[in-house]
Design a protein around this motif. Structure first.
Motif, PDB file in Angstrom:
ATOM      1  N   PRO A   8      76.930  -6.953 -76.325  1.00  0.00           N
ATOM      2  CA  PRO A   8      76.722  -7.774 -74.941  1.00  0.00           C
ATOM      3  C   PRO A   8      75.812  -6.847 -73.900  1.00  0.00           C
ATOM      4  CG  PRO A   8      78.939  -7.864 -75.464  1.00  0.00           C
ATOM      5  CD  PRO A   8      78.091  -6.919 -76.574  1.00  0.00           C
ATOM      6  N   VAL A   9      74.981  -7.318 -73.289  1.00  0.00           N
ATOM      7  CA  VAL A   9      74.441  -6.480 -72.132  1.00  0.00           C
ATOM      8  C   VAL A   9      74.451  -6.835 -70.646  1.00  0.00           C
ATOM      9  CG1 VAL A   9      71.887  -5.524 -71.410  1.00  0.00           C
ATOM     10  CG2 VAL A   9      72.572  -5.904 -73.919  1.00  0.00           C
ATOM     11  N   LEU A  10      74.796  -6.137 -70.054  1.00  0.00           N
ATOM     12  CA  LEU A  10      74.685  -6.537 -68.331  1.00  0.00           C
ATOM     13  C   LEU A  10      73.671  -6.367 -67.643  1.00  0.00           C
ATOM     14  CD1 LEU A  10      76.412  -8.253 -66.310  1.00  0.00           C
ATOM     15  CD2 LEU A  10      77.629  -5.963 -65.748  1.00  0.00           C
ATOM     16  N   ILE A  21      63.811 -11.990 -65.305  1.00  0.00           N
ATOM     17  CA  ILE A  21      62.982 -11.141 -66.055  1.00  0.00           C
ATOM     18  C   ILE A  21      63.339 -10.266 -67.134  1.00  0.00           C
ATOM     19  CG2 ILE A  21      61.266  -9.399 -65.638  1.00  0.00           C
ATOM     20  CD1 ILE A  21      60.303 -10.929 -62.976  1.00  0.00           C
ATOM     21  N   ILE A  22      64.337  -9.613 -66.663  1.00  0.00           N
ATOM     22  CA  ILE A  22      64.932  -8.623 -67.577  1.00  0.00           C
ATOM     23  C   ILE A  22      65.649  -9.078 -68.718  1.00  0.00           C
ATOM     24  CG2 ILE A  22      66.780  -6.599 -68.030  1.00  0.00           C
ATOM     25  CD1 ILE A  22      65.989  -5.834 -65.106  1.00  0.00           C
ATOM     26  N   ARG A  23      66.461 -10.436 -68.563  1.00  0.00           N
ATOM     27  CA  ARG A  23      66.922 -10.914 -69.474  1.00  0.00           C
ATOM     28  C   ARG A  23      65.977 -11.638 -70.624  1.00  0.00           C
ATOM     29  NH1 ARG A  23      70.170 -15.041 -66.786  1.00  0.00           N
ATOM     30  NH2 ARG A  23      72.014 -13.890 -67.307  1.00  0.00           N
ATOM     31  N   ASN A  24      64.926 -12.034 -70.190  1.00  0.00           N
ATOM     32  CA  ASN A  24      63.744 -12.534 -71.072  1.00  0.00           C
ATOM     33  C   ASN A  24      63.131 -11.489 -71.821  1.00  0.00           C
ATOM     34  OD1 ASN A  24      63.799 -15.021 -70.240  1.00  0.00           O
ATOM     35  ND2 ASN A  24      62.236 -14.930 -68.549  1.00  0.00           N
ATOM     36  N   PHE A  25      63.035 -10.242 -71.232  1.00  0.00           N
ATOM     37  CA  PHE A  25      62.663  -9.043 -71.905  1.00  0.00           C
ATOM     38  C   PHE A  25      63.415  -8.774 -73.073  1.00  0.00           C
ATOM     39  CE2 PHE A  25      60.163  -6.803 -68.190  1.00  0.00           C
ATOM     40  CZ  PHE A  25      58.797  -7.756 -68.567  1.00  0.00           C
ATOM     41  N   LEU A  26      64.791  -8.675 -72.631  1.00  0.00           N
ATOM     42  CA  LEU A  26      65.881  -8.401 -73.827  1.00  0.00           C
ATOM     43  C   LEU A  26      65.909  -9.314 -74.784  1.00  0.00           C
ATOM     44  CD1 LEU A  26      68.488  -7.131 -71.243  1.00  0.00           C
ATOM     45  CD2 LEU A  26      67.404  -5.790 -72.891  1.00  0.00           C
ATOM     46  N   ASN A  27      65.614 -10.698 -74.463  1.00  0.00           N
ATOM     47  CA  ASN A  27      65.510 -11.680 -75.508  1.00  0.00           C
ATOM     48  C   ASN A  27      64.554 -11.510 -76.440  1.00  0.00           C
ATOM     49  OD1 ASN A  27      66.879 -14.572 -73.220  1.00  0.00           O
ATOM     50  ND2 ASN A  27      67.925 -13.124 -74.547  1.00  0.00           N
ATOM     51  N   GLN A  28      63.388 -11.231 -75.926  1.00  0.00           N
ATOM     52  CA  GLN A  28      62.130 -10.979 -76.631  1.00  0.00           C
ATOM     53  C   GLN A  28      62.232  -9.815 -77.601  1.00  0.00           C
ATOM     54  OE1 GLN A  28      58.764 -10.225 -74.367  1.00  0.00           O
ATOM     55  NE2 GLN A  28      59.085 -11.811 -72.887  1.00  0.00           N
ATOM     56  N   LEU A  29      63.165  -8.904 -77.196  1.00  0.00           N
ATOM     57  CA  LEU A  29      63.528  -7.590 -77.949  1.00  0.00           C
ATOM     58  C   LEU A  29      64.710  -7.967 -78.948  1.00  0.00           C
ATOM     59  CD1 LEU A  29      63.431  -4.734 -75.229  1.00  0.00           C
ATOM     60  CD2 LEU A  29      61.713  -5.310 -76.911  1.00  0.00           C
ATOM     61  N   GLY A  30      65.259  -9.219 -78.866  1.00  0.00           N
ATOM     62  CA  GLY A  30      66.141  -9.487 -79.918  1.00  0.00           C
ATOM     63  C   GLY A  30      67.654  -9.602 -79.562  1.00  0.00           C
ATOM     64  N   VAL A  55      74.502  -1.412 -69.749  1.00  0.00           N
ATOM     65  CA  VAL A  55      74.363  -2.145 -68.206  1.00  0.00           C
ATOM     66  C   VAL A  55      72.943  -1.593 -68.001  1.00  0.00           C
ATOM     67  CG1 VAL A  55      75.246  -2.016 -65.988  1.00  0.00           C
ATOM     68  CG2 VAL A  55      76.772  -2.126 -67.815  1.00  0.00           C
ATOM     69  N   ILE A  56      72.211  -2.484 -67.421  1.00  0.00           N
ATOM     70  CA  ILE A  56      70.919  -2.145 -66.939  1.00  0.00           C
ATOM     71  C   ILE A  56      71.062  -2.757 -65.427  1.00  0.00           C
ATOM     72  CG2 ILE A  56      68.326  -2.756 -66.731  1.00  0.00           C
ATOM     73  CD1 ILE A  56      68.863  -3.487 -69.792  1.00  0.00           C
ATOM     74  N   SER A  57      70.851  -1.882 -64.463  1.00  0.00           N
ATOM     75  CA  SER A  57      71.215  -2.109 -62.953  1.00  0.00           C
ATOM     76  C   SER A  57      70.290  -1.685 -62.101  1.00  0.00           C
ATOM     77  CB  SER A  57      72.521  -1.534 -62.664  1.00  0.00           C
ATOM     78  OG  SER A  57      72.671  -1.898 -61.211  1.00  0.00           O
ATOM     79  N   PHE A 116      57.831  -2.647 -64.939  1.00  0.00           N
ATOM     80  CA  PHE A 116      57.609  -2.443 -66.102  1.00  0.00           C
ATOM     81  C   PHE A 116      57.654  -3.493 -67.127  1.00  0.00           C
ATOM     82  CE2 PHE A 116      62.274  -3.139 -64.897  1.00  0.00           C
ATOM     83  CZ  PHE A 116      62.559  -3.554 -65.918  1.00  0.00           C
ATOM     84  N   ASN A 117      57.476  -3.352 -68.434  1.00  0.00           N
ATOM     85  CA  ASN A 117      57.225  -4.616 -69.466  1.00  0.00           C
ATOM     86  C   ASN A 117      58.350  -4.312 -70.310  1.00  0.00           C
ATOM     87  OD1 ASN A 117      56.092  -2.638 -71.184  1.00  0.00           O
ATOM     88  ND2 ASN A 117      54.291  -3.075 -70.399  1.00  0.00           N
ATOM     89  N   ALA A 118      58.380  -5.235 -71.317  1.00  0.00           N
ATOM     90  CA  ALA A 118      59.496  -5.455 -72.633  1.00  0.00           C
ATOM     91  C   ALA A 118      59.142  -4.066 -73.343  1.00  0.00           C
ATOM     92  CB  ALA A 118      58.940  -6.533 -73.398  1.00  0.00           C
ATOM     93  N   VAL A 119      57.960  -3.442 -73.588  1.00  0.00           N
ATOM     94  CA  VAL A 119      57.635  -2.194 -74.538  1.00  0.00           C
ATOM     95  C   VAL A 119      58.298  -1.177 -73.651  1.00  0.00           C
ATOM     96  CG1 VAL A 119      56.100  -0.750 -75.121  1.00  0.00           C
ATOM     97  CG2 VAL A 119      55.770  -3.297 -75.187  1.00  0.00           C
ATOM     98  N   THR A 120      58.274  -1.020 -72.444  1.00  0.00           N
ATOM     99  CA  THR A 120      58.986   0.214 -71.683  1.00  0.00           C
ATOM    100  C   THR A 120      60.388   0.166 -71.724  1.00  0.00           C
ATOM    101  OG1 THR A 120      57.148   0.291 -70.159  1.00  0.00           O
ATOM    102  CG2 THR A 120      59.160   1.153 -69.390  1.00  0.00           C
ATOM    103  N   LEU A 121      60.801  -1.177 -71.350  1.00  0.00           N
ATOM    104  CA  LEU A 121      62.556  -1.383 -71.609  1.00  0.00           C
ATOM    105  C   LEU A 121      62.984  -1.083 -73.079  1.00  0.00           C
ATOM    106  CD1 LEU A 121      64.921  -2.195 -70.451  1.00  0.00           C
ATOM    107  CD2 LEU A 121      64.545  -4.683 -71.049  1.00  0.00           C
TER     108      LEU A 121
END
Length: 133
Positions: A8-10, A21-30, A55-57, A116-121
């Motif tokens: 789980p990620v918060l 946006i961050i949730r979508n990036f995380l979903n793209q990453l799996g 946690v990403i805050s 930032f983008n999904a690659v950076t995350l």
């Protein structure tokens, strides 16, 4: 510690759009189990109810800032080992010190500068957990 895409990620940010946006990036990453909180107080409550693997805050939030949330997390024996990535648009803190330095001193596991983008995350997450491949 190996990267587990089932953990789980918060995501904590006072702007719903940024949480999305961050949730979508995380979903793209799996990552599939991603929750959002609108401020540090809500995040702390959620962290006491569910064991988050990450946690990403946001740093600059109201009423509880990311700095205050990070300090609370690091001071809590149950939460203190939770990996914590700080996200911010600014490079200077309220005291004029570099935000990254303040965040790392307070116990941040990693740091991301907006935008930032999904690659950076992904690279910031991999730096904490390994490549997961």
């Amino acid at each position: 510690m190996a990267l587990d895409f089932n953990m789980p990620v918060l995501v904590v940010d006072d702007y719903r759009t940024m949480v999305r946006i961050i949730r979508n990036f995380l979903n793209q990453l799996g990552f599939a189990d991603v929750d959002g909180a609108s401020d540090g107080g809500a995040a702390l409550k959620m962290m006491h109810e569910k064991d988050y693997g990450l946690v990403i805050s946001d740093w600059n939030m109201e009423p509880m800032t990311g700095y205050e949330l990070l300090r609370e997390v690091r001071a809590d024996d149950h939460l203190s080992r939770t990996p914590f990535i700080v996200v911010t648009a600014g490079v200077k803190s309220e005291t004029g010190a570099e935000t990254e330095t303040v965040a790392r001193t307070a116990g941040a596991s990693n740091y991301i500068l907006k935008p930032f983008n999904a690659v950076t995350l992904r690279s910031k997450i991999e730096a904490l957990f390994g490549d997961g491949a």
